[in-house]
Design an enzyme around this catalytic site. Structure first.
Site, mmCIF file in Angstrom:
data_model
loop_
_atom_site.group_PDB
_atom_site.id
_atom_site.type_symbol
_atom_site.label_atom_id
_atom_site.label_comp_id
_atom_site.label_asym_id
_atom_site.label_seq_id
_atom_site.Cartn_x
_atom_site.Cartn_y
_atom_site.Cartn_z
ATOM 1 N N GLY A 241 -14.016 5.380 -2.848
ATOM 2 C CA GLY A 241 -13.620 5.462 -1.450
ATOM 3 C C GLY A 241 -12.949 6.733 -1.004
ATOM 4 O O GLY A 241 -12.696 6.896 0.198
ATOM 5 N N GLU A 275 -14.423 4.384 -9.466
ATOM 6 C CA GLU A 275 -15.813 4.324 -8.978
ATOM 7 C C GLU A 275 -16.046 5.304 -7.827
ATOM 8 O O GLU A 275 -16.470 4.892 -6.732
ATOM 9 C CB GLU A 275 -16.150 2.903 -8.492
ATOM 10 C CG GLU A 275 -15.991 1.809 -9.518
ATOM 11 C CD GLU A 275 -16.117 0.400 -8.904
ATOM 12 O OE1 GLU A 275 -16.297 0.275 -7.670
ATOM 13 O OE2 GLU A 275 -16.034 -0.572 -9.673
ATOM 14 N N PRO A 276 -15.806 6.591 -8.030
ATOM 15 C CA PRO A 276 -16.031 7.520 -6.916
ATOM 16 C C PRO A 276 -17.526 7.715 -6.675
ATOM 17 O O PRO A 276 -18.313 7.782 -7.610
ATOM 18 C CB PRO A 276 -15.404 8.827 -7.424
ATOM 19 C CG PRO A 276 -15.576 8.756 -8.912
ATOM 20 C CD PRO A 276 -15.404 7.291 -9.263
ATOM 21 N N ARG A 278 -19.024 9.205 -2.941
ATOM 22 C CA ARG A 278 -19.089 10.330 -2.006
ATOM 23 C C ARG A 278 -18.379 11.592 -2.507
ATOM 24 O O ARG A 278 -18.900 12.697 -2.391
ATOM 25 C CB ARG A 278 -18.433 9.882 -0.691
ATOM 26 C CG ARG A 278 -18.593 10.843 0.437
ATOM 27 C CD ARG A 278 -17.729 10.441 1.644
ATOM 28 N NE ARG A 278 -17.712 9.043 1.921
ATOM 29 C CZ ARG A 278 -18.503 8.421 2.820
ATOM 30 N NH1 ARG A 278 -19.363 9.113 3.530
ATOM 31 N NH2 ARG A 278 -18.412 7.121 3.006
ATOM 32 N N ARG A 314 -26.815 8.684 8.844
ATOM 33 C CA ARG A 314 -25.372 8.560 9.067
ATOM 34 C C ARG A 314 -24.949 8.854 10.510
ATOM 35 O O ARG A 314 -24.122 8.128 11.062
ATOM 36 C CB ARG A 314 -24.584 9.439 8.089
ATOM 37 C CG ARG A 314 -24.866 9.112 6.611
ATOM 38 C CD ARG A 314 -23.877 9.775 5.645
ATOM 39 N NE ARG A 314 -22.580 9.154 5.732
ATOM 40 C CZ ARG A 314 -21.557 9.645 6.384
ATOM 41 N NH1 ARG A 314 -21.652 10.818 6.983
ATOM 42 N NH2 ARG A 314 -20.420 8.990 6.451
ATOM 43 N N TYR A 318 -23.270 5.565 11.966
ATOM 44 C CA TYR A 318 -21.798 5.566 11.954
ATOM 45 C C TYR A 318 -21.193 6.570 12.930
ATOM 46 O O TYR A 318 -19.993 6.847 12.836
ATOM 47 C CB TYR A 318 -21.263 5.960 10.562
ATOM 48 C CG TYR A 318 -21.876 5.253 9.392
ATOM 49 C CD1 TYR A 318 -21.689 3.892 9.178
ATOM 50 C CD2 TYR A 318 -22.623 5.970 8.475
ATOM 51 C CE1 TYR A 318 -22.237 3.267 8.075
ATOM 52 C CE2 TYR A 318 -23.182 5.356 7.358
ATOM 53 C CZ TYR A 318 -22.982 3.989 7.173
ATOM 54 O OH TYR A 318 -23.526 3.387 6.075
ATOM 55 N N CYS A 344 -39.288 7.853 17.092
ATOM 56 C CA CYS A 344 -39.341 7.254 18.426
ATOM 57 C C CYS A 344 -38.186 6.291 18.659
ATOM 58 O O CYS A 344 -38.376 5.069 18.741
ATOM 59 C CB CYS A 344 -40.680 6.573 18.626
ATOM 60 S SG CYS A 344 -41.998 7.784 18.480
ATOM 61 N N GLU A 345 -36.990 6.820 18.713
ATOM 62 C CA GLU A 345 -35.774 6.056 19.007
ATOM 63 C C GLU A 345 -34.808 7.019 19.693
ATOM 64 O O GLU A 345 -34.626 8.140 19.213
ATOM 65 C CB GLU A 345 -35.067 5.605 17.712
ATOM 66 C CG GLU A 345 -35.864 4.729 16.797
ATOM 67 C CD GLU A 345 -35.530 3.254 16.928
ATOM 68 O OE1 GLU A 345 -34.588 2.911 17.672
ATOM 69 O OE2 GLU A 345 -36.230 2.467 16.296
ATOM 70 N N TYR A 372 -25.033 9.430 0.531
ATOM 71 C CA TYR A 372 -25.517 8.459 1.516
ATOM 72 C C TYR A 372 -26.471 9.121 2.502
ATOM 73 O O TYR A 372 -26.468 8.825 3.693
ATOM 74 C CB TYR A 372 -24.334 7.798 2.233
ATOM 75 C CG TYR A 372 -23.372 7.154 1.265
ATOM 76 C CD1 TYR A 372 -23.754 6.023 0.533
ATOM 77 C CD2 TYR A 372 -22.105 7.684 1.031
ATOM 78 C CE1 TYR A 372 -22.892 5.437 -0.382
ATOM 79 C CE2 TYR A 372 -21.238 7.098 0.117
ATOM 80 C CZ TYR A 372 -21.633 5.982 -0.578
ATOM 81 O OH TYR A 372 -20.783 5.407 -1.488
HETATM 82 N N1 LLP Z 1 -17.498 0.962 -5.440
HETATM 83 C C1 LLP Z 1 -18.024 0.021 -4.639
HETATM 84 C C2 LLP Z 1 -17.951 -1.384 -5.056
HETATM 85 C C3 LLP Z 1 -18.615 0.373 -3.417
HETATM 86 O O1 LLP Z 1 -19.127 -0.564 -2.628
HETATM 87 C C4 LLP Z 1 -18.670 1.744 -3.032
HETATM 88 C C5 LLP Z 1 -19.287 2.144 -1.770
HETATM 89 C C6 LLP Z 1 -18.126 2.689 -3.915
HETATM 90 C C7 LLP Z 1 -17.545 2.266 -5.101
HETATM 91 C C8 LLP Z 1 -18.148 4.160 -3.622
HETATM 92 O O2 LLP Z 1 -17.463 4.494 -2.455
HETATM 93 P P1 LLP Z 1 -17.281 6.033 -2.094
HETATM 94 O O3 LLP Z 1 -16.445 6.657 -3.179
HETATM 95 O O4 LLP Z 1 -18.629 6.662 -2.046
HETATM 96 O O5 LLP Z 1 -16.630 6.019 -0.784
HETATM 97 N N2 LLP Z 1 -23.134 4.432 3.613
HETATM 98 C C9 LLP Z 1 -21.748 4.681 3.955
HETATM 99 C C10 LLP Z 1 -20.842 4.437 2.790
HETATM 100 C C11 LLP Z 1 -20.996 3.062 2.182
HETATM 101 C C12 LLP Z 1 -20.106 2.839 0.973
HETATM 102 C C13 LLP Z 1 -20.490 1.601 0.270
HETATM 103 N N3 LLP Z 1 -19.740 1.312 -0.917
HETATM 104 C C14 LLP Z 1 -21.633 6.087 4.498
HETATM 105 O O6 LLP Z 1 -22.647 6.779 4.617
HETATM 106 O O7 LLP Z 1 -20.536 6.532 4.860
#
Ligand code: LLP
Length: 416
Positions: A241, A275-276, A278, A314, A318, A344-345, A372
Protein backbone atom coordinates in the site's frame (compact mmCIF):
# COMPACT_ATOMS: atom_id res chain seq x y z
CA UNK A 1 11.04 5.93 -5.32
CA UNK A 2 9.50 9.21 -6.28
CA UNK A 3 10.76 10.28 -9.69
CA UNK A 4 10.03 9.12 -13.20
CA UNK A 5 12.04 6.44 -14.96
CA UNK A 6 12.91 8.75 -17.84
CA UNK A 7 15.25 11.71 -18.12
CA UNK A 8 16.12 14.24 -20.80
CA UNK A 9 19.34 14.07 -22.79
CA UNK A 10 19.84 16.61 -25.59
CA UNK A 11 16.15 17.57 -25.49
CA UNK A 12 14.98 13.97 -25.86
CA UNK A 13 13.46 11.65 -23.29
CA UNK A 14 15.51 8.55 -22.51
CA UNK A 15 15.07 5.50 -20.32
CA UNK A 16 18.55 4.59 -19.12
CA UNK A 17 20.77 5.00 -22.21
CA UNK A 18 18.05 4.54 -24.81
CA UNK A 19 16.02 7.32 -26.48
CA UNK A 20 12.29 6.59 -26.28
CA UNK A 21 11.97 7.61 -29.93
CA UNK A 22 14.29 4.74 -30.89
CA UNK A 23 12.09 2.29 -28.99
CA UNK A 24 8.98 3.62 -30.73
CA UNK A 25 10.67 3.32 -34.13
CA UNK A 26 11.67 -0.28 -33.45
CA UNK A 27 8.70 -1.63 -31.51
CA UNK A 28 5.84 0.68 -32.42
CA UNK A 29 3.33 2.39 -30.14
CA UNK A 30 1.65 2.14 -27.70
CA UNK A 31 4.57 0.56 -25.90
CA UNK A 32 5.36 0.10 -22.23
CA UNK A 33 9.00 0.73 -21.32
CA UNK A 34 10.52 -0.39 -18.02
CA UNK A 35 13.94 0.37 -16.57
CA UNK A 36 15.83 -2.56 -15.12
CA UNK A 37 17.94 -0.22 -13.01
CA UNK A 38 14.88 1.55 -11.58
CA UNK A 39 13.20 -1.77 -10.76
CA UNK A 40 16.36 -3.12 -9.15
CA UNK A 41 16.95 0.06 -7.15
CA UNK A 42 13.35 0.12 -5.93
CA UNK A 43 13.48 -3.51 -4.82
CA UNK A 44 16.86 -3.14 -3.11
CA UNK A 45 15.94 0.06 -1.32
CA UNK A 46 12.81 -1.58 0.06
CA UNK A 47 14.46 -4.87 1.00
CA UNK A 48 17.54 -3.29 2.56
CA UNK A 49 15.49 -0.96 4.75
CA UNK A 50 14.43 -4.08 6.67
CA UNK A 51 17.84 -5.76 6.61
CA UNK A 52 18.15 -5.78 10.41
CA UNK A 53 14.85 -7.62 10.89
CA UNK A 54 13.96 -11.17 9.84
CA UNK A 55 11.74 -10.40 6.87
CA UNK A 56 10.57 -11.40 3.42
CA UNK A 57 9.42 -9.04 0.68
CA UNK A 58 6.51 -10.64 -1.20
CA UNK A 59 6.06 -8.46 -4.29
CA UNK A 60 2.33 -7.94 -4.94
CA UNK A 61 2.56 -9.02 -8.54
CA UNK A 62 -0.89 -7.78 -9.52
CA UNK A 63 0.82 -4.42 -9.93
CA UNK A 64 2.84 -5.76 -12.85
CA UNK A 65 3.01 -9.48 -13.54
CA UNK A 66 5.35 -9.42 -16.56
CA UNK A 67 7.43 -12.59 -16.49
CA UNK A 68 10.64 -10.62 -16.97
CA UNK A 69 9.86 -8.44 -13.95
CA UNK A 70 8.99 -11.46 -11.79
CA UNK A 71 12.20 -13.08 -12.98
CA UNK A 72 14.22 -10.00 -12.04
CA UNK A 73 12.65 -9.74 -8.58
CA UNK A 74 13.01 -13.50 -7.97
CA UNK A 75 16.72 -13.19 -8.76
CA UNK A 76 16.93 -10.39 -6.22
CA UNK A 77 15.44 -12.75 -3.62
CA UNK A 78 11.83 -11.62 -3.69
CA UNK A 79 8.83 -13.68 -2.73
CA UNK A 80 5.41 -12.95 -4.19
CA UNK A 81 1.92 -12.04 -3.02
CA UNK A 82 -0.54 -13.72 -5.38
CA UNK A 83 -4.31 -13.52 -5.67
CA UNK A 84 -5.09 -16.28 -8.17
CA UNK A 85 -4.00 -19.59 -9.60
CA UNK A 86 -2.99 -17.71 -12.73
CA UNK A 87 -0.58 -15.59 -10.72
CA UNK A 88 0.90 -18.73 -9.14
CA UNK A 89 1.44 -20.20 -12.61
CA UNK A 90 3.21 -16.98 -13.62
CA UNK A 91 5.51 -17.10 -10.58
CA UNK A 92 6.48 -20.66 -11.42
CA UNK A 93 6.95 -19.85 -15.13
CA UNK A 94 9.21 -16.95 -14.15
CA UNK A 95 11.43 -19.14 -11.97
CA UNK A 96 10.08 -17.80 -8.67
CA UNK A 97 10.08 -19.96 -5.55
CA UNK A 98 6.58 -21.09 -4.47
CA UNK A 99 7.91 -21.48 -0.92
CA UNK A 100 8.13 -17.67 -0.89
CA UNK A 101 4.56 -17.14 -2.00
CA UNK A 102 1.65 -15.85 0.07
CA UNK A 103 -1.83 -16.25 -1.36
CA UNK A 104 -4.29 -13.39 -0.70
CA UNK A 105 -7.80 -12.91 -2.05
CA UNK A 106 -11.41 -13.14 -0.93
CA UNK A 107 -12.58 -15.77 -3.36
CA UNK A 108 -10.04 -18.54 -3.81
CA UNK A 109 -11.44 -21.60 -5.58
CA UNK A 110 -10.83 -25.15 -4.37
CA UNK A 111 -8.73 -25.75 -7.51
CA UNK A 112 -6.58 -22.72 -6.75
CA UNK A 113 -6.13 -23.90 -3.16
CA UNK A 114 -5.11 -27.35 -4.40
CA UNK A 115 -2.54 -25.99 -6.84
CA UNK A 116 -1.05 -23.75 -4.16
CA UNK A 117 -0.94 -26.59 -1.61
CA UNK A 118 0.77 -28.89 -4.09
CA UNK A 119 3.28 -26.15 -4.97
CA UNK A 120 4.12 -25.79 -1.27
CA UNK A 121 3.45 -22.09 -0.79
CA UNK A 122 4.49 -20.24 2.34
CA UNK A 123 1.04 -19.18 3.52
CA UNK A 124 -2.62 -18.71 2.67
CA UNK A 125 -3.99 -15.35 3.78
CA UNK A 126 -7.48 -16.54 4.70
CA UNK A 127 -10.25 -13.97 4.42
CA UNK A 128 -13.37 -15.76 5.72
CA UNK A 129 -14.63 -18.64 7.82
CA UNK A 130 -15.98 -20.31 4.69
CA UNK A 131 -12.54 -20.17 3.07
CA UNK A 132 -11.03 -21.79 6.17
CA UNK A 133 -13.49 -24.68 5.88
CA UNK A 134 -12.80 -25.14 2.17
CA UNK A 135 -9.06 -25.02 2.70
CA UNK A 136 -9.30 -27.56 5.53
CA UNK A 137 -11.28 -29.91 3.30
CA UNK A 138 -8.95 -29.56 0.32
CA UNK A 139 -5.85 -30.10 2.47
CA UNK A 140 -7.43 -33.14 4.16
CA UNK A 141 -8.25 -34.66 0.78
CA UNK A 142 -4.65 -34.17 -0.37
CA UNK A 143 -3.16 -35.40 2.90
CA UNK A 144 -1.37 -32.07 3.34
CA UNK A 145 -1.42 -29.30 5.95
CA UNK A 146 -2.27 -25.79 4.87
CA UNK A 147 -0.18 -22.95 6.35
CA UNK A 148 -2.58 -20.18 7.31
CA UNK A 149 -2.76 -16.53 8.34
CA UNK A 150 -5.99 -14.65 8.78
CA UNK A 151 -6.26 -11.35 7.00
CA UNK A 152 -7.62 -9.26 9.81
CA UNK A 153 -9.40 -6.06 9.09
CA UNK A 154 -8.04 -3.46 11.52
CA UNK A 155 -10.75 -0.89 10.61
CA UNK A 156 -8.26 1.88 9.96
CA UNK A 157 -8.85 4.62 7.40
CA UNK A 158 -5.90 4.77 4.98
CA UNK A 159 -7.23 8.08 3.56
CA UNK A 160 -6.87 7.09 -0.07
CA UNK A 161 -9.26 6.68 -3.03
CA UNK A 162 -12.37 4.73 -1.86
CA UNK A 163 -11.85 2.09 -4.58
CA UNK A 164 -8.45 1.21 -3.12
CA UNK A 165 -9.19 1.49 0.62
CA UNK A 166 -9.46 -2.07 1.86
CA UNK A 167 -9.09 -2.06 5.64
CA UNK A 168 -12.33 -0.40 6.67
CA UNK A 169 -15.10 -2.25 8.48
CA UNK A 170 -17.39 -2.05 5.44
CA UNK A 171 -14.76 -3.54 3.15
CA UNK A 172 -15.28 -6.93 1.49
CA UNK A 173 -11.75 -7.87 2.50
CA UNK A 174 -10.48 -9.74 5.52
CA UNK A 175 -12.18 -10.94 8.70
CA UNK A 176 -13.50 -8.57 11.35
CA UNK A 177 -11.04 -7.76 14.10
CA UNK A 178 -13.54 -8.90 16.74
CA UNK A 179 -14.08 -12.25 14.98
CA UNK A 180 -10.38 -13.08 14.72
CA UNK A 181 -9.81 -14.76 18.14
CA UNK A 182 -12.68 -17.18 17.56
CA UNK A 183 -11.42 -18.02 14.05
CA UNK A 184 -7.88 -18.60 15.31
CA UNK A 185 -9.18 -20.95 18.01
CA UNK A 186 -11.25 -22.82 15.45
CA UNK A 187 -8.33 -23.08 13.00
CA UNK A 188 -5.97 -24.33 15.69
CA UNK A 189 -8.21 -27.35 16.27
CA UNK A 190 -8.21 -28.36 12.59
CA UNK A 191 -5.66 -31.12 11.87
CA UNK A 192 -5.11 -30.05 8.23
CA UNK A 193 -4.56 -26.38 9.15
CA UNK A 194 -1.23 -25.08 10.36
CA UNK A 195 -1.77 -21.68 11.99
CA UNK A 196 1.27 -19.57 11.14
CA UNK A 197 0.63 -15.89 11.07
CA UNK A 198 -1.50 -12.83 10.79
CA UNK A 199 -2.01 -10.51 7.85
CA UNK A 200 -3.43 -7.12 6.95
CA UNK A 201 -3.66 -4.87 3.92
CA UNK A 202 -5.38 -1.56 4.55
CA UNK A 203 -5.31 0.03 1.12
CA UNK A 204 -3.18 1.36 -1.66
CA UNK A 205 -1.42 4.61 -2.61
CA UNK A 206 -1.15 5.50 1.08
CA UNK A 207 0.96 8.59 1.69
CA UNK A 208 0.92 8.76 5.48
CA UNK A 209 2.54 6.67 8.18
CA UNK A 210 -0.16 7.07 10.81
CA UNK A 211 -2.59 4.49 9.35
CA UNK A 212 0.20 1.91 9.27
CA UNK A 213 1.26 2.63 12.85
CA UNK A 214 -2.30 2.35 14.06
CA UNK A 215 -3.09 -0.82 12.12
CA UNK A 216 0.14 -2.67 12.91
CA UNK A 217 -0.18 -1.79 16.60
CA UNK A 218 -3.72 -3.20 16.61
CA UNK A 219 -2.53 -6.34 14.87
CA UNK A 220 0.32 -6.88 17.34
CA UNK A 221 -2.03 -6.44 20.30
CA UNK A 222 -4.11 -9.20 18.78
CA UNK A 223 -1.02 -11.39 18.33
CA UNK A 224 -0.24 -10.96 22.04
CA UNK A 225 -3.80 -11.79 23.04
CA UNK A 226 -3.64 -14.92 20.90
CA UNK A 227 -0.32 -15.93 22.46
CA UNK A 228 -1.88 -15.57 25.92
CA UNK A 229 -4.55 -17.93 24.64
CA UNK A 230 -1.89 -20.48 23.64
CA UNK A 231 -1.82 -19.63 19.91
CA UNK A 232 1.71 -18.55 18.98
CA UNK A 233 2.21 -17.01 15.55
CA UNK A 234 5.48 -17.06 13.64
CA UNK A 235 4.95 -14.21 11.20
CA UNK A 236 3.24 -10.85 10.84
CA UNK A 237 2.35 -9.73 7.30
CA UNK A 238 1.77 -5.98 7.11
CA UNK A 239 0.54 -5.99 3.50
CA UNK A 240 1.43 -3.35 0.93
CA UNK A 241 0.00 0.00 0.00
CA UNK A 242 2.89 2.43 0.21
CA UNK A 243 2.22 5.28 -2.19
CA UNK A 244 4.41 6.86 -4.85
CA UNK A 245 4.63 10.30 -6.42
CA UNK A 246 2.50 10.65 -9.54
CA UNK A 247 2.22 14.42 -9.45
CA UNK A 248 3.01 16.32 -6.27
CA UNK A 249 2.29 13.79 -3.53
CA UNK A 250 4.89 13.44 -0.81
CA UNK A 251 5.35 9.71 -0.47
CA UNK A 252 6.52 8.22 2.80
CA UNK A 253 10.27 7.56 2.69
CA UNK A 254 11.02 3.84 2.82
CA UNK A 255 13.42 4.46 5.70
CA UNK A 256 10.64 6.12 7.72
CA UNK A 257 8.22 3.31 6.93
CA UNK A 258 10.80 0.75 8.04
CA UNK A 259 11.60 2.74 11.18
CA UNK A 260 7.93 2.91 12.16
CA UNK A 261 7.55 -0.84 11.76
CA UNK A 262 10.86 -1.53 13.48
CA UNK A 263 9.75 0.51 16.47
CA UNK A 264 6.67 -1.68 16.81
CA UNK A 265 8.45 -4.98 16.09
CA UNK A 266 11.50 -4.49 18.34
CA UNK A 267 11.85 -7.31 20.84
CA UNK A 268 9.33 -9.51 19.06
CA UNK A 269 9.98 -12.96 17.67
CA UNK A 270 7.71 -12.99 14.61
CA UNK A 271 9.17 -12.73 11.12
CA UNK A 272 7.98 -9.71 9.13
CA UNK A 273 6.33 -10.17 5.73
CA UNK A 274 5.65 -7.24 3.39
CA UNK A 275 3.56 -7.07 0.22
CA UNK A 276 4.63 -3.96 -1.70
CA UNK A 277 3.33 -3.65 -5.24
CA UNK A 278 3.11 -0.14 -6.65
CA UNK A 279 6.15 1.14 -4.77
CA UNK A 280 8.45 -1.33 -6.54
CA UNK A 281 7.26 -0.74 -10.08
CA UNK A 282 5.12 2.38 -10.66
CA UNK A 283 7.89 4.82 -11.38
CA UNK A 284 10.04 2.29 -13.22
CA UNK A 285 7.73 2.35 -16.24
CA UNK A 286 6.44 4.73 -18.90
CA UNK A 287 3.92 4.30 -21.68
CA UNK A 288 4.82 5.78 -25.04
CA UNK A 289 2.09 6.76 -27.46
CA UNK A 290 1.89 8.64 -30.74
CA UNK A 291 -0.41 11.58 -31.48
CA UNK A 292 -2.77 10.59 -34.28
CA UNK A 293 -5.17 13.53 -34.50
CA UNK A 294 -5.37 17.03 -33.07
CA UNK A 295 -8.86 18.48 -33.04
CA UNK A 296 -10.91 21.18 -31.44
CA UNK A 297 -14.47 20.58 -30.23
CA UNK A 298 -16.28 23.46 -28.60
CA UNK A 299 -13.92 24.98 -26.12
CA UNK A 300 -11.64 21.95 -25.79
CA UNK A 301 -8.55 20.84 -27.63
CA UNK A 302 -8.14 17.13 -28.03
CA UNK A 303 -4.99 15.20 -28.78
CA UNK A 304 -6.10 11.73 -29.86
CA UNK A 305 -3.21 9.36 -29.24
CA UNK A 306 -2.84 5.68 -30.09
CA UNK A 307 -2.93 4.56 -26.43
CA UNK A 308 -6.33 4.40 -24.73
CA UNK A 309 -8.24 3.43 -21.62
CA UNK A 310 -7.82 -0.23 -22.58
CA UNK A 311 -4.04 0.26 -22.20
CA UNK A 312 -4.13 2.48 -19.10
CA UNK A 313 -7.44 2.64 -17.26
CA UNK A 314 -6.30 4.44 -14.10
CA UNK A 315 -7.30 7.96 -15.25
CA UNK A 316 -10.79 6.78 -16.29
CA UNK A 317 -11.35 4.54 -13.28
CA UNK A 318 -9.80 6.49 -10.41
CA UNK A 319 -9.37 9.99 -11.83
CA UNK A 320 -5.68 9.20 -11.51
CA UNK A 321 -3.16 11.79 -12.67
CA UNK A 322 -0.25 10.62 -14.82
CA UNK A 323 2.36 12.97 -16.24
CA UNK A 324 2.43 13.49 -20.02
CA UNK A 325 5.49 14.83 -21.78
CA UNK A 326 6.52 15.18 -25.41
CA UNK A 327 9.33 12.71 -26.16
CA UNK A 328 11.25 15.35 -28.16
CA UNK A 329 10.83 19.03 -29.01
CA UNK A 330 7.61 19.58 -30.97
CA UNK A 331 6.92 21.85 -33.93
CA UNK A 332 3.38 22.34 -32.64
CA UNK A 333 1.90 25.16 -30.60
CA UNK A 334 1.43 24.78 -26.87
CA UNK A 335 -2.28 24.46 -26.06
CA UNK A 336 -4.25 22.98 -23.19
CA UNK A 337 -5.06 19.49 -24.46
CA UNK A 338 -7.18 16.62 -23.27
CA UNK A 339 -5.08 13.57 -24.14
CA UNK A 340 -7.59 10.94 -25.22
CA UNK A 341 -7.59 7.56 -26.92
CA UNK A 342 -9.45 6.15 -29.91
CA UNK A 343 -11.85 4.05 -27.79
CA UNK A 344 -15.56 4.76 -28.20
CA UNK A 345 -16.24 6.06 -24.68
CA UNK A 346 -16.27 9.62 -23.40
CA UNK A 347 -14.45 8.30 -20.35
CA UNK A 348 -11.52 7.30 -22.53
CA UNK A 349 -8.92 9.82 -21.47
CA UNK A 350 -5.35 9.58 -20.26
CA UNK A 351 -4.97 13.18 -19.08
CA UNK A 352 -7.09 16.33 -19.01
CA UNK A 353 -6.22 19.94 -19.62
CA UNK A 354 -2.44 19.66 -20.05
CA UNK A 355 -0.60 22.54 -21.64
CA UNK A 356 1.74 20.92 -24.16
CA UNK A 357 3.26 21.77 -27.54
CA UNK A 358 1.99 18.99 -29.81
CA UNK A 359 1.84 18.19 -33.50
CA UNK A 360 0.30 15.17 -35.19
CA UNK A 361 2.84 12.33 -35.33
CA UNK A 362 4.61 13.42 -32.12
CA UNK A 363 5.43 10.90 -29.44
CA UNK A 364 4.36 11.43 -25.84
CA UNK A 365 5.50 9.64 -22.69
CA UNK A 366 2.93 8.91 -20.01
CA UNK A 367 4.69 8.65 -16.68
CA UNK A 368 4.45 6.38 -13.62
CA UNK A 369 3.05 3.62 -15.82
CA UNK A 370 4.82 0.66 -14.27
CA UNK A 371 2.04 -0.31 -11.82
CA UNK A 372 -1.60 -1.24 -12.46
CA UNK A 373 -1.19 -0.16 -16.05
CA UNK A 374 -0.43 -3.07 -18.38
CA UNK A 375 -1.77 -5.40 -15.67
CA UNK A 376 -5.24 -3.81 -15.94
CA UNK A 377 -5.24 -3.58 -19.74
CA UNK A 378 -7.91 -5.17 -21.90
CA UNK A 379 -8.80 -5.82 -25.51
CA UNK A 380 -11.80 -3.49 -25.48
CA UNK A 381 -12.68 -2.25 -28.96
CA UNK A 382 -10.65 -5.24 -30.27
CA UNK A 383 -7.45 -3.37 -29.58
CA UNK A 384 -4.39 -5.61 -29.43
CA UNK A 385 -2.49 -5.20 -26.21
CA UNK A 386 0.65 -3.05 -26.27
CA UNK A 387 4.21 -4.30 -26.52
CA UNK A 388 6.42 -4.20 -23.42
CA UNK A 389 10.16 -3.67 -23.39
CA UNK A 390 12.68 -3.63 -20.59
CA UNK A 391 15.70 -1.36 -20.95
CA UNK A 392 18.99 -2.44 -19.44
CA UNK A 393 21.67 0.18 -20.07
CA UNK A 394 21.91 0.35 -23.86
CA UNK A 395 20.01 -2.88 -24.39
CA UNK A 396 16.30 -3.08 -25.13
CA UNK A 397 14.66 -6.45 -24.44
CA UNK A 398 11.24 -7.09 -25.92
CA UNK A 399 9.54 -8.82 -22.98
CA UNK A 400 6.07 -9.06 -24.49
CA UNK A 401 5.40 -8.69 -28.19
CA UNK A 402 2.48 -6.60 -29.36
CA UNK A 403 -0.63 -8.72 -29.81
CA UNK A 404 -1.72 -9.45 -33.36
CA UNK A 405 -5.25 -9.60 -34.76
CA UNK A 406 -4.80 -13.39 -34.85
CA UNK A 407 -4.08 -13.32 -31.09
CA UNK A 408 -7.35 -11.49 -30.53
CA UNK A 409 -9.45 -14.36 -31.88
CA UNK A 410 -7.14 -17.25 -30.98
CA UNK A 411 -9.37 -18.59 -28.20
CA UNK A 412 -12.69 -18.25 -30.00
CA UNK A 413 -14.77 -20.42 -32.29
CA UNK A 414 -17.54 -19.74 -34.72
CA UNK A 415 -20.75 -21.70 -34.39
CA UNK A 416 -20.62 -25.29 -35.66
N1 LLP B 1 -1.50 -6.95 -0.79
C1 LLP B 1 -2.81 -7.08 -1.07
C2 LLP B 1 -3.59 -8.10 -0.36
C3 LLP B 1 -3.42 -6.24 -2.02
O1 LLP B 1 -4.71 -6.37 -2.29
C4 LLP B 1 -2.64 -5.26 -2.69
C5 LLP B 1 -3.24 -4.38 -3.68
C6 LLP B 1 -1.27 -5.18 -2.37
C7 LLP B 1 -0.74 -6.03 -1.41
C8 LLP B 1 -0.35 -4.20 -3.03
O2 LLP B 1 -0.73 -2.87 -2.82
P1 LLP B 1 0.23 -1.71 -3.34
O3 LLP B 1 1.53 -1.83 -2.59
O4 LLP B 1 0.45 -1.91 -4.80
O5 LLP B 1 -0.50 -0.48 -3.05
N2 LLP B 1 -5.58 -0.82 -9.24
C9 LLP B 1 -5.38 0.15 -8.18
C10 LLP B 1 -4.67 -0.46 -7.01
C11 LLP B 1 -5.34 -1.70 -6.47
C12 LLP B 1 -4.60 -2.33 -5.32
C13 LLP B 1 -5.15 -3.67 -5.01
N3 LLP B 1 -4.48 -4.38 -3.96
C14 LLP B 1 -4.64 1.34 -8.75
O6 LLP B 1 -4.36 1.37 -9.96
O7 LLP B 1 -4.35 2.30 -8.03
Amino acid sequence: MSSEAFHTVGGELHVEDVPLAAIAARHGTPCYVYSRAALTDAYREFDQAFADMPHLVCYAMKANPALAILDLFARLGSGFDIVSGGELARVIAAGGDPRRVVFSGVGKSDDEMEAALRAGILCFNVESESELAHLGAVATRLGLRAPVSFRVNPDVDPRTHPYIATGLKESKFGVAFEAAPRLYREASTMPAIDVRGIDMHIGSQITELAPYREAVAKLLALVDALAADGIALSHVDVGGGLGVRYRDETPVAIADYAAAIRALMTGRRERLLLEPGRRLVANAGVLIARVRVLKRSGARNFAVVDAAMNDLIRPSLYDAWHSVQPVRASSGDALAYDIVGPVCESGDFLALDRRLPLAEGDLVAIGSAGAYAMSMSSNYNARPRAAEVLVDGRDVHLIRRRESYADLIAHESRLP
